[in-house]
Design an enzyme around this catalytic site. Sequence first.
Site, PDB file in Angstrom:
ATOM      1  NE  ARG A  65       2.863  -2.183  -4.342  1.00 34.35           N
ATOM      2  CZ  ARG A  65       4.164  -1.970  -4.460  1.00 34.35           C
ATOM      3  NH1 ARG A  65       4.940  -2.901  -5.001  1.00 34.35           N
ATOM      4  NH2 ARG A  65       4.702  -0.828  -4.050  1.00 34.35           N
TER       5      ARG A  65
ATOM      6  CB  SER B  91       1.509  -8.184  -5.509  1.00 35.59           C
ATOM      7  OG  SER B  91       1.134  -7.994  -6.851  1.00 35.59           O
ATOM      8  N   GLY B  92       4.337  -7.759  -3.407  1.00 31.34           N
ATOM      9  CA  GLY B  92       4.751  -7.909  -2.005  1.00 31.34           C
ATOM     10  C   GLY B  92       5.001  -9.349  -1.603  1.00 31.34           C
TER      11      GLY B  92
ATOM     12  CG  HIS C 177       5.188 -14.180  -9.430  1.00 31.16           C
ATOM     13  ND1 HIS C 177       4.717 -13.612  -8.267  1.00 31.16           N
ATOM     14  CD2 HIS C 177       6.497 -13.846  -9.490  1.00 31.16           C
ATOM     15  CE1 HIS C 177       5.710 -12.974  -7.659  1.00 31.16           C
ATOM     16  NE2 HIS C 177       6.796 -13.119  -8.378  1.00 31.16           N
TER      17      HIS C 177
ATOM     18  CG  MET D 134      11.767  -7.220   5.685  1.00 33.56           C
ATOM     19  SD  MET D 134      10.266  -7.874   4.915  1.00 33.56           S
ATOM     20  CE  MET D 134      10.912  -8.861   3.582  1.00 33.56           C
TER      21      MET D 134
ATOM     22  CD1 TRP E  88       6.445  -7.299   4.496  1.00 38.89           C
ATOM     23  CD2 TRP E  88       5.112  -6.139   3.116  1.00 38.89           C
ATOM     24  NE1 TRP E  88       5.798  -6.344   5.234  1.00 38.89           N
ATOM     25  CE2 TRP E  88       4.979  -5.617   4.411  1.00 38.89           C
ATOM     26  CE3 TRP E  88       4.368  -5.551   2.074  1.00 38.89           C
ATOM     27  CZ2 TRP E  88       4.115  -4.554   4.700  1.00 38.89           C
ATOM     28  CZ3 TRP E  88       3.524  -4.501   2.358  1.00 38.89           C
ATOM     29  CH2 TRP E  88       3.401  -4.008   3.656  1.00 38.89           C
TER      30      TRP E  88
ATOM     31  NE  ARG F 196      10.750   0.609  -7.065  1.00 38.55           N
ATOM     32  CZ  ARG F 196      10.083   1.752  -7.100  1.00 38.55           C
ATOM     33  NH1 ARG F 196      10.704   2.878  -7.403  1.00 38.55           N
ATOM     34  NH2 ARG F 196       8.784   1.812  -6.861  1.00 38.55           N
TER      35      ARG F 196
ATOM     36  N   GLY G 110       9.059   0.474  -1.456  1.00 45.56           N
ATOM     37  CA  GLY G 110       8.094  -0.058  -0.499  1.00 45.56           C
ATOM     38  C   GLY G 110       7.013   0.915  -0.080  1.00 45.56           C
TER      39      GLY G 110
ATOM     40  CG  PHE H 158      10.513  -0.813   2.760  1.00 46.23           C
ATOM     41  CD1 PHE H 158      10.473  -1.721   1.715  1.00 46.23           C
ATOM     42  CD2 PHE H 158      11.372   0.269   2.655  1.00 46.23           C
ATOM     43  CE1 PHE H 158      11.263  -1.562   0.585  1.00 46.23           C
ATOM     44  CE2 PHE H 158      12.161   0.440   1.526  1.00 46.23           C
ATOM     45  CZ  PHE H 158      12.101  -0.474   0.498  1.00 46.23           C
TER      46      PHE H 158
END
Length: 281
Positions: free
Chosen positions: A121, A49-50, A99, A225, A53, A244, A246, A222
């Site tokens: 997400r 889900s990010g 998670h 990173m 980031w 991958r 983003g 993205f």
Amino acid sequence: EPVPQPEWDGISYPSFIPFREKGAEKVMQDIMDFKSRESDIILATHCKSGTHWGYEIIQMLLRNTTELEKGVKSNSMLEGIGDLSSLDSTPSPRILDTHCKFKYLPKQHIEKRNKIVHIVRNPKDVCVSFYHHALKDNFINFNGSWNDFYELWMSGKLVYGAWYSYELEIEQAEKDIPGMIYTCFYEDIKQEPVKEIKKLADFLGVECSATHIEDVAKATSFKNMQEKKFDITQIFDGKGFIYRKGEIGDWKNYFTVAQNEQFDIQFNEKMKDSNLKLTFA
Ligand code: A3P
């Protein structure tokens, strides 16, 4: 090579070293018993889900920097660290991510009403992202096709439990304990990073200039990173798998019309009592 899938309390977990060495029950128990500091921030996300980031945005805000953190995020992931007492030496404020579902978060963290940042997400994009991760990394025994993975998702038997139960549980906690959890959306951060990073800074109680917020948005784009952090993920398996694509809406390149319809039916049924506002763009 098939890897054993640890399981506890009806949920299976990835074959990370701590799960293999300590067993899932002990890993989860140690997380629940973790000694929290008031300044700890937990980044709570369902897989893909990010998390990476969000982690970078938070660390840049807290440390007043635009440098991406060196090293692999796994030394902040509660279920990825074997010996949680190793976090004793981490300076405050500690950013911890996991998670694991809300009910397994450190008890002290919840009792003290410490901050939790939660990123949601679109589950269709989560599913596609998860599929790619599963293909590249052997943390679950998966070596099938997109259709196989879709079926696995629909069964709710993937690692960490179903997306629905994760999100419903944390939504309930948000209602029960107002102010503790800040929920933001992957899609919103992607579309309006400056606005969303500012909101996050406010929640974290970080005062910083408008220029710094803009610089953080640039540093956590993205592209930046992927360029700067790609090599680090290669340490695991020689193949980058975190940065991958983003993007929003990659699910459209994978879901068949029938899968999409079936997904919507399940989504509407499971989320019928939820107020979560998702963009299915
Ligand atoms: P995709 O597979 O769709 O590209 P997590 O960190 O929770 O494992 O999530 C990984 C997903 O977040 C991947 O999605 C990854 O590309 C995406 N992501 C990572 N950094 C990002 C960024 N700076 N901006 C947008 N998406 C990002």
